[in-house]
Design an enzyme around this catalytic site. Structure first.
Site, PDB file in Angstrom:
ATOM      1  N   SER A 125      -4.239 -68.979  24.436  1.00 49.28           N
ATOM      2  CA  SER A 125      -2.872 -69.424  24.145  1.00 49.28           C
ATOM      3  C   SER A 125      -1.989 -69.464  25.390  1.00 49.28           C
ATOM      4  O   SER A 125      -0.780 -69.678  25.279  1.00 49.28           O
ATOM      5  CB  SER A 125      -2.242 -68.504  23.093  1.00 49.28           C
ATOM      6  N   THR A 137       2.321 -66.587  23.036  1.00 49.19           N
ATOM      7  CA  THR A 137       2.882 -66.666  24.384  1.00 49.19           C
ATOM      8  C   THR A 137       2.839 -65.325  25.070  1.00 49.19           C
ATOM      9  O   THR A 137       3.005 -64.302  24.414  1.00 49.19           O
ATOM     10  CB  THR A 137       4.389 -67.020  24.221  1.00 49.19           C
ATOM     11  N   THR A 172       2.899 -70.319  28.406  1.00 48.33           N
ATOM     12  CA  THR A 172       2.037 -70.557  27.246  1.00 48.33           C
ATOM     13  C   THR A 172       1.400 -71.947  27.285  1.00 48.33           C
ATOM     14  O   THR A 172       1.903 -72.848  27.967  1.00 48.33           O
ATOM     15  CB  THR A 172       2.875 -70.455  25.945  1.00 48.33           C
ATOM     16  N   ARG A 175       4.505 -82.360  22.624  1.00 45.25           N
ATOM     17  CA  ARG A 175       5.289 -81.294  21.995  1.00 45.25           C
ATOM     18  C   ARG A 175       5.613 -80.198  23.026  1.00 45.25           C
ATOM     19  O   ARG A 175       4.762 -79.761  23.799  1.00 45.25           O
ATOM     20  CB  ARG A 175       4.497 -80.694  20.840  1.00 45.25           C
ATOM     21  N   VAL A 176       6.856 -79.773  23.033  1.00 41.67           N
ATOM     22  CA  VAL A 176       7.283 -78.665  23.882  1.00 41.67           C
ATOM     23  C   VAL A 176       7.858 -77.589  22.969  1.00 41.67           C
ATOM     24  O   VAL A 176       8.626 -77.895  22.050  1.00 41.67           O
ATOM     25  CB  VAL A 176       8.345 -79.140  24.906  1.00 41.67           C
ATOM     26  N   ASP A 220       9.334 -73.276  22.599  1.00 35.68           N
ATOM     27  CA  ASP A 220      10.473 -72.487  23.088  1.00 35.68           C
ATOM     28  C   ASP A 220      10.258 -71.932  24.494  1.00 35.68           C
ATOM     29  O   ASP A 220      11.219 -71.648  25.206  1.00 35.68           O
ATOM     30  CB  ASP A 220      10.742 -71.318  22.126  1.00 35.68           C
ATOM     31  N   THR A 266       8.041 -64.706  21.052  1.00 34.96           N
ATOM     32  CA  THR A 266       6.715 -65.245  20.782  1.00 34.96           C
ATOM     33  C   THR A 266       6.699 -65.754  19.344  1.00 34.96           C
ATOM     34  O   THR A 266       7.559 -65.394  18.548  1.00 34.96           O
ATOM     35  CB  THR A 266       5.627 -64.170  21.012  1.00 34.96           C
ATOM     36  N   GLY A 267       5.732 -66.589  19.047  1.00 30.93           N
ATOM     37  CA  GLY A 267       5.635 -67.102  17.684  1.00 30.93           C
ATOM     38  C   GLY A 267       6.008 -68.572  17.609  1.00 30.93           C
ATOM     39  O   GLY A 267       5.895 -69.302  18.599  1.00 30.93           O
TER      40      GLY A 267
HETATM   41  N1  GLY Z   1       6.065 -69.734  21.283  1.00 29.63           N
HETATM   42  C1  GLY Z   1       5.215 -70.682  21.861  1.00 29.63           C
HETATM   43  C2  GLY Z   1       5.300 -72.012  21.274  1.00 29.63           C
HETATM   44  O1  GLY Z   1       5.672 -72.177  20.130  1.00 29.63           O
HETATM   45  O2  GLY Z   1       4.981 -72.954  21.972  1.00 29.63           O
END
Ligand code: GLY
Length: 326
Positions: free
Chosen positions: A83, A185, A203, A213-214, A216, A236-237
């Site tokens: 990840s 992350t 991450t 896609r980007v 947070d 994270t998440g």
């Molecule tokens: N927290 C990492 C992501 O959603 O890309």
């Protein structure tokens, strides 16, 4: 798709490759007033070897910014971590695209988003901060900047990640699924002996996402925020849910208004929970980690199972199963 079981196996492997580290693990932990420095915290079990690397800088009296960069480069370069960085799971078209940002105690910050073929996006983010008038570079522009700065083009898709992606293609109908098991992350926040707070976040994002896609993680105020006078936070998440509430800026702002790090993380999670309502299930995960100027820290997540690593006073600990809403 990477399952929770696969993730836990990956996490265990990450820790297993660093058997020389003395690691204690703990169950649910309350808010901890440590009032100590230096100290470094990071998300998930791969935070243990990352913190060990950061500690080398902090223990020598170095700058927290150098510590967090050195620390997060460990999972970035570890092909077993699926990840983050090299070996990260690709998007649905098979491209490994990376997001990272870094921030120091004086609101200086740099970020790269949707960058490909560069092993250490965190170091590119730092150079965006130090060598350009900008904060964020994305895609080909970020890649070109990295090459100009002397980074090598590298294939980040390992045979193992390619196999997991092909299995996903066979059973998914090419439809990305947002859940809490494939976003893990590394976010790292540190306080050095001179009282400087800094952070880094990096991450490969949501596995099998739409190309482009980007999440947070490269967004200052979402995946990472640092106010050197008050505190630092990382997340994270599910990145979409963190962006929606400007999660880490919220946590730091709450600390600025007088909440302790634990209370601030809990309030940010409560906002995610209020927003999602009944859509929250056992697959949904968002977690925050916060550290204040005194070295006190806190952590809170929507779901059970959020782990984080803390290195202070010569002890590198993995705190398993932080306090959580569910
Ligand atoms: N927290 C990492 C992501 O959603 O890309």
């Amino acid at each position: 798709m990477q399952t929770r079981r696969q993730f836990l196996k990956i996490s265990a492997l990450t820790t297993a490759v660093f058997p020389f580290l003395k690691v204690k693990t703990f169950g649910k932990t309350p808010f901890k007033e440590s009032s100590t420095k230096p100290i470094v915290l990071s998300t998930w079990s791969f935070g243990v070897p990352a913190n060990a690397e950061a500690w080398k800088v902090l223990n020598g009296g170095g700058w927290a910014l150098d510590a967090v960069e050195a620390g997060v480069k460990i999972p970035e370069g570890d092909p077993k971590v699926h990840s983050v960085g090299y070996g990260g799971l690709p998007d649905r078209d098979g491209h490994v695209t990376l997001d990272a940002c870094i921030m120091d105690e004086a609101l200086n910050c740099g970020s790269v988003a949707f960058i490909e073929n560069i092993m250490h996006p965190i170091s590119v983010a730092r150079l965006v901060m130090e060598k350009t008038p900008h904060i964020m570079l994305a895609g080909d522009g970020a890649y070109q900047f990295a090459i100009e700065q002397g980074f090598k083009k590298e294939n980040l898709l390992t045979p193992e990640s390619e196999k997991i992606w092909k299995e996903w293609l066979n059973k998914s109908g090419y439809k990305p699924k947002i859940d809490g098991v494939n976003h893990d992350t590394i976010g790292m926040i540190a306080l050095d002996t001179n009282g400087r707070l800094c952070g880094a976040c990096t991450t490969s994002g949501l596995s099998f996402k739409y190309h482009g896609r980007v999440g947070d993680s490269p967004i200052i105020g979402a995946g990472l925020y640092v106010d050197g006078e008050y505190g630092a936070a990382t997340s994270t998440g599910i990145g979409e849910e963190v962006i929606r509430i400007s999660g880490t800026h919220l946590v730091v702002e709450l600390m600025r208004q007088g909440r302790n790090p634990q209370e601030a993380c809990e309030e940010a999670v409560n906002r995610v929970v209020r927003n999602k309502g009944s859509k929250i299930d056992s697959d949904f995960q968002v977690g925050f980690l916060a550290l204040n100027k005194n070295g006190d820290y806190g952590a809170y997540a929507v779901n059970k199972g959020f782990q984080y690593a803390v290195y202070s006073q010569e002890e590198n600990n993995l705190l398993k199963d932080s306090k959580s809403h569910l």
